[in-house]
Design a protein around this motif. Structure first.
Motif, PDB file in Angstrom:
ATOM      1  N   LEU A  90      -3.026  -8.396  -2.356  1.00 23.08           N
ATOM      2  CA  LEU A  90      -2.993  -7.337  -0.878  1.00 23.08           C
ATOM      3  C   LEU A  90      -4.064  -7.713  -0.026  1.00 23.08           C
ATOM      4  CD1 LEU A  90      -1.214  -4.247  -2.195  1.00 23.08           C
ATOM      5  CD2 LEU A  90       0.063  -5.849  -0.759  1.00 23.08           C
TER       6      LEU A  90
ATOM      7  N   LYS B 138       6.165   0.708  -3.712  1.00 24.66           N
ATOM      8  CA  LYS B 138       6.241   0.725  -2.471  1.00 24.66           C
ATOM      9  C   LYS B 138       7.578  -0.043  -2.047  1.00 24.66           C
ATOM     10  CE  LYS B 138       1.107   1.971  -1.528  1.00 24.66           C
ATOM     11  NZ  LYS B 138       0.182   1.446  -1.002  1.00 24.66           N
TER      12      LYS B 138
ATOM     13  N   ALA C  62       8.225  -2.488   1.138  1.00 21.65           N
ATOM     14  CA  ALA C  62       8.486  -4.048   0.703  1.00 21.65           C
ATOM     15  C   ALA C  62       9.583  -4.702   1.269  1.00 21.65           C
ATOM     16  CB  ALA C  62       8.410  -3.972  -0.832  1.00 21.65           C
TER      17      ALA C  62
ATOM     18  N   LEU D 131       3.705  -5.359  -2.711  1.00 17.27           N
ATOM     19  CA  LEU D 131       3.976  -4.031  -2.587  1.00 17.27           C
ATOM     20  C   LEU D 131       5.112  -3.386  -3.352  1.00 17.27           C
ATOM     21  CD1 LEU D 131       3.558  -3.663   1.414  1.00 17.27           C
ATOM     22  CD2 LEU D 131       2.074  -2.648  -0.107  1.00 17.27           C
TER      23      LEU D 131
END
Length: 893
Positions: free
Chosen positions: A39, A68, A72, A63
């Motif tokens: 990330l 998440k 995403a 993600l």
């Protein structure tokens, strides 16, 4: 800046070297599961090129791996919008859907990626795995052929393409692919020498050859040709023996099975079944049935044999095999199944003495397998106490055991023996006698003998289990639960007895105690119910769901049934990991077996029980809609002031009690979670975050449309378990409520083809005909004619009254008619006014409890049935209650 100079949009737009290297690092971080670093690297690219589609998609994928999912999906869609012509974006889009188990959408995304980059091996591999997962077998074969064309020097690609051909039914093509691969090998290569992978590949090729119709001769020849590379010699011998039986080469098959025995497989009953088929020269169909036998069953317990056939087998087992396996218990037991009369009694006598001296608790079930009755040319095991009591082998064993008890209590030795036995021998003899009492439904006698065992040895855990089982059969589930709990307390390290105690506690509707018991063998930290869910403890969840349904807690019951459904979804999903692993490890035979098992997964018994439980819960809610209204606020507007005041007080009281209960449960769970975190801290581990169940009581499940849910689950059963009677009974129940007359009629015919004499079918047939009279004719003339003609055929050309009268006459003529059938006929007689109430009551009572299918639950159902008949059946009801008290002394205690 022109579009061609913009690295943020369009196919083939390359990032500057620095950002391109950073993008490669993002991919490596994803593959190495270093999501935080990935990330961070993707953010570095997006600072300079915020609209770079591939980076946005990769960030979304990272993600998604950190749970998440919404963010995403939004990022990947945004990235795809910026670069619709990038195969990377479409590939990532497919990976995202794959993680959500939406395989059809993932396949669409992969195919779109392949339109842009048709020779991308990674996307092709991912697509092939999804295709085999979804059983798009033709697509799988095409994809694997494409991969093989692009990379023919990889062994996995050859094997996967061969597998694709095999699964599509192109057996000759699958063999030719394997042969082509082996043809590329130079002489002396590892694939042509003896080893695990070459052995498995040879056996897989042979299995495919055997699946070609009438190709056993070629398959047998191939076995001989590949003998030098085979490692799995036992599998090779079994296959060879099977092919020889199929070809009628019985002498060769006999030699093959003898070779199998010499390898040490003397205790495998399936090998013995094959050996018997060779000796008796049985036909191909019978040999195939014998191959599928399980447990201690052999040809001798599958079909009735003539005296000459038994003589052939006895000569082999007493003479020929004795020198090969003199101490084999399997050989001794098979001999018992072949003997008759006094010789069988002598063999059983020796077998019992040997096992009683050793103290073998399973001797009773082992001997019960000898209670065989012939039905439609096949042997089936006698289960009903009526059939067991009449069986000559039972009477012979009963006589032997009674003699043992008399001799052991007086002389401490077996009849005719001088050697004194140890004190434990009489214990296990009593144990066997109690079990025989249980098998023939003599529950008071069984309890008395079990008590004698416990007086002799109060620490015999097996006796507590036996006594508990008898108490349960006698109608005392509470007493049974207490009894087995005492036995469990004697050996707290025995998981089996602890699980049995848990099961009995749930059947006694004591779910709190059951949870305490089973928690002894779960992880000590965290919520034990969550731990049991994580361990996929299906039997516990099914028993708990049944318990909740009996107590009227429909939401919790549905939640537990659906937990079992979730486990089966996970079982189906778990095969994904094997698609590449099994091909890489060349375990192709096992892989094909697991694929075929997964194809029939939804027909498994535990899934069937869960689906049936869900349907019954929703049918109950549909039939009793007031259950859900009880939880709603009453309509105060239609009440007087006094009624309104009283109703509000009741509602406040219910809310207060519910809040108090929820608070207590929450406090209990928090304490468990706190203990778990403390334990993890002491161990120096990171505590796993507790799973928060937002709907612990299943309230959300009660809001679904009951009939829609029933339809959904019964279609699964119709598709995957058409052989189960309950499938069609439930299909009928749902169809009749939905007003689907033809579907209900079809369900009755399907059910009748499985078990024509079942009482549930009779009850539904009568209900269907009664409802048909009241229904309006179907709008379609042809459908109406079909319903009319087929419903008449269902009753054998009689009207309803004649049909019920004929069934009643049959039941009266046969005193052994199942009790459930008598109850169904009696109810039908009263509801249709066929005969008098006295006639209906006498049908149930006259033969007492001497018929088939007499259990505590069905006897209670008979009592309730008589109760509904009113004052005219009072005398019959009293007579029935007295009979029940003798047979089931604990039923009402």
């Amino acid at each position: 800046m022109s579009a061609n100079d913009n690295p943020q949009t369009g196919q083939g737009r390359f990032l500057p070297k620095k950002e391109a290297d950073l993008f490669k690092a993002v991919v490596k971080f994803y593959e190495g599961k270093q999501y935080k670093k990935g990330l961070k690297a993707s953010d570095g690219i997006l600072k300079k090129f915020p609209n770079h589609g591939e980076t946005l998609c990769m960030k979304g994928l990272l993600l998604n791996c950190t749970d998440k999912k919404e963010e995403a999906h939004a990022l990947v869609k945004k990235g795809l919008m910026f670069d619709m012509r990038s195969h990377v974006c479409w590939h990532v889009y497919g990976l995202l859907y794959r993680s959500d188990r939406d395989y059809n959408e993932a396949i669409k995304a992969y195919k779109q990626a392949l339109r842009i980059d048709p020779e991308n091996l990674q996307i092709l591999r991912d697509l092939s795995m999804l295709q085999i997962q979804m059983r798009d077998l033709d697509g799988f074969a095409v994809t694997r052929h494409t991969i093989l064309t692009l990379k023919p020097n990889n062994k996995m690609n050859w094997l996967a393409f061969s597998l694709g051909k095999h699964l599509c039914g192109d057996l000759t093509g699958a063999i030719s692919v394997v042969d082509s691969y082996l043809g590329t090998m130079s002489e002396g290569s590892p694939e042509l020498r003896r080893g695990f992978e070459s052995s498995e590949l040879a056996m897989y090729r042979n299995t495919v050859m055997a699946e070609i119709p009438d190709n056993y001769e070629a398959a047998l020849k191939h076995l001989d040709d590949c003998k030098d590379v085979i490692v799995d010699v036992s599998g090779w011998l079994r296959a060879r023996g099977l092919y020889q039986l199929k070809l009628g080469s019985y002498a060769d098959a006999k030699d093959t099975y003898m070779a199998t025995f010499k390898r040490g497989e003397t205790e495998d009953y399936r090998v013995h079944s094959g050996y018997m088929c060779a000796l008796l020269k049985l036909d191909t169909e019978t040999c195939e049935q014998a191959r599928k036998l399980r447990g201690t069953n052999t040809v001798a317990t599958m079909i009735p044999l003539t005296s000459d056939q038994k003589a052939v087998l006895l000569e082999a087992y007493v003479g020929g095999l004795e020198s090969e396996m003199p101490r084999s218990p399997t050989r001794r037991r098979i001999i018992i199944t072949l003997l008759e009369g006094d010789k069988q009694k002598e063999a059983v006598d020796e077998y019992c003495r040997r096992n009683l001296t050793k103290g073998v608790p399973s001797l009773g079930p082992d001997l019960s397998a000898l209670f065989l009755i012939e039905k439609e040319g096949k042997y089936v095991k006698a289960e009903d106490p009526v059939d067991v009591k009449m069986h000559p082998v039972y009477r012979m064993i009963e006589e032997l055991v009674n003699d043992y008890i008399t001799s052991l209590t007086t002389t401490s030795s077996f009849p005719g023996a001088d050697e004194e036995e140890s004190p434990s021998t009489i214990l296990w003899t009593w144990y066997l006698r109690a079990l025989l009492h249980e098998r023939c439904g003599e529950y008071p006698d069984a309890i008395a003998v079990a008590d004698k065992c416990l007086e002799h040895t109060p620490t015999a855990v097996d006796v507590y289990e036996l006594k508990a089982r008898v108490l349960k059969a006698a109608g005392g589930i509470d007493a049974a639960a207490e009894c087995i709990d005492v036995g469990r307390d004697l050996d707290k390290q025995d998981r089996y007895i602890n699980n049995q105690t848990t099961k009995y506690m749930l059947q006694a509707n004591r779910e709190d105690v059951a949870l305490e018991r089973i928690s002894l063998f779960t992880r000590h930290e965290g919520n034990p119910e969550q731990n049991l869910f994580d361990m996929q403890c299906t039997w516990y969840e099914l028993e708990l769901a049944d318990c909740m349904a009996r107590k009227g807690n429909w939401g919790k019951s549905l939640k537990k049934y659906m937990a079992v459904e979730k486990h089966f979804d996970d079982f189906h999903e778990d095969q994904f990991d094997f698609h590449s692993y099994c091909i890489r490890k060349v375990t192709l035979r096992a892989y094909v077996d697991i694929l075929r098992y997964e194809d029939n997964l939804w027909g498994e018994e535990f899934y069937g029980r869960a689906a049936e439980g869900i349907i019954r819960c929703y049918l109950h809610l549909y039939d009793n809609p007031d259950i859900l209204k009880e939880e709603e606020e009453p309509d105060y507007a239609s009440m007087t002031a006094a009624q309104r005041k009283k109703a509000k007080a009741i509602v406040r009281k219910k809310k207060k009690a519910l809040e108090k209960k929820n608070a207590a449960e929450e406090e209990k769970n928090e304490a468990k979670d706190a203990n778990g975190e403390e334990g993890d801290t002491k161990k120096g581990n990171n505590a796993t975050p507790a799973v928060v169940d937002e709907d612990p009581n299943g309230d959300a499940l009660l809001k679904f449309n009951p009939l829609d849910q029933c339809k959904k689950y019964v279609m699964m059963l119709v598709k995957n378990a058409p052989h189960r009677l309950s499938t069609w009974l439930l299909q009928f129940d749902i169809a009749i409520r939905r007003g689907k007359t033809v579907m209900a009629l079809q369900a009755l015919y399907k059910a009748k083809s499985i078990d024509a004499d079942n009482s549930e079918i009779f009850t539904r047939t009568v209900a269907f005909m009664e409802k048909l009279v009241k229904m309006e004719k179907h709008g379609n003339v042809h459908v109406s004619e079909v319903i009319s003609s087929e419903s008449a055929n269902l009753l054998g050309g009689k009207n309803l009254s004649e049909f019920i009268s004929s069934e009643a006459a049959k039941a009266k003529a046969d005193p052994l008619t199942a009790l459930s059938m008598k109850i169904a006929i009696a109810n039908a007689m009263v509801s249709s006014k066929t005969g008098t109430v006295a006639d209906a009551a006498s049908l149930i009572v006259d033969c007492g409890l001497d018929g088939r299918g007499v259990t505590a639950e069905i006897c209670q159902a008979a009592l309730k049935c008589l109760d509904t008949f009113g004052t005219e059946a009072v005398s019959a009801k009293e007579t029935w209650a007295k009979n029940m008290e003798v047979r089931f002394p604990l039923l009402n205690k």
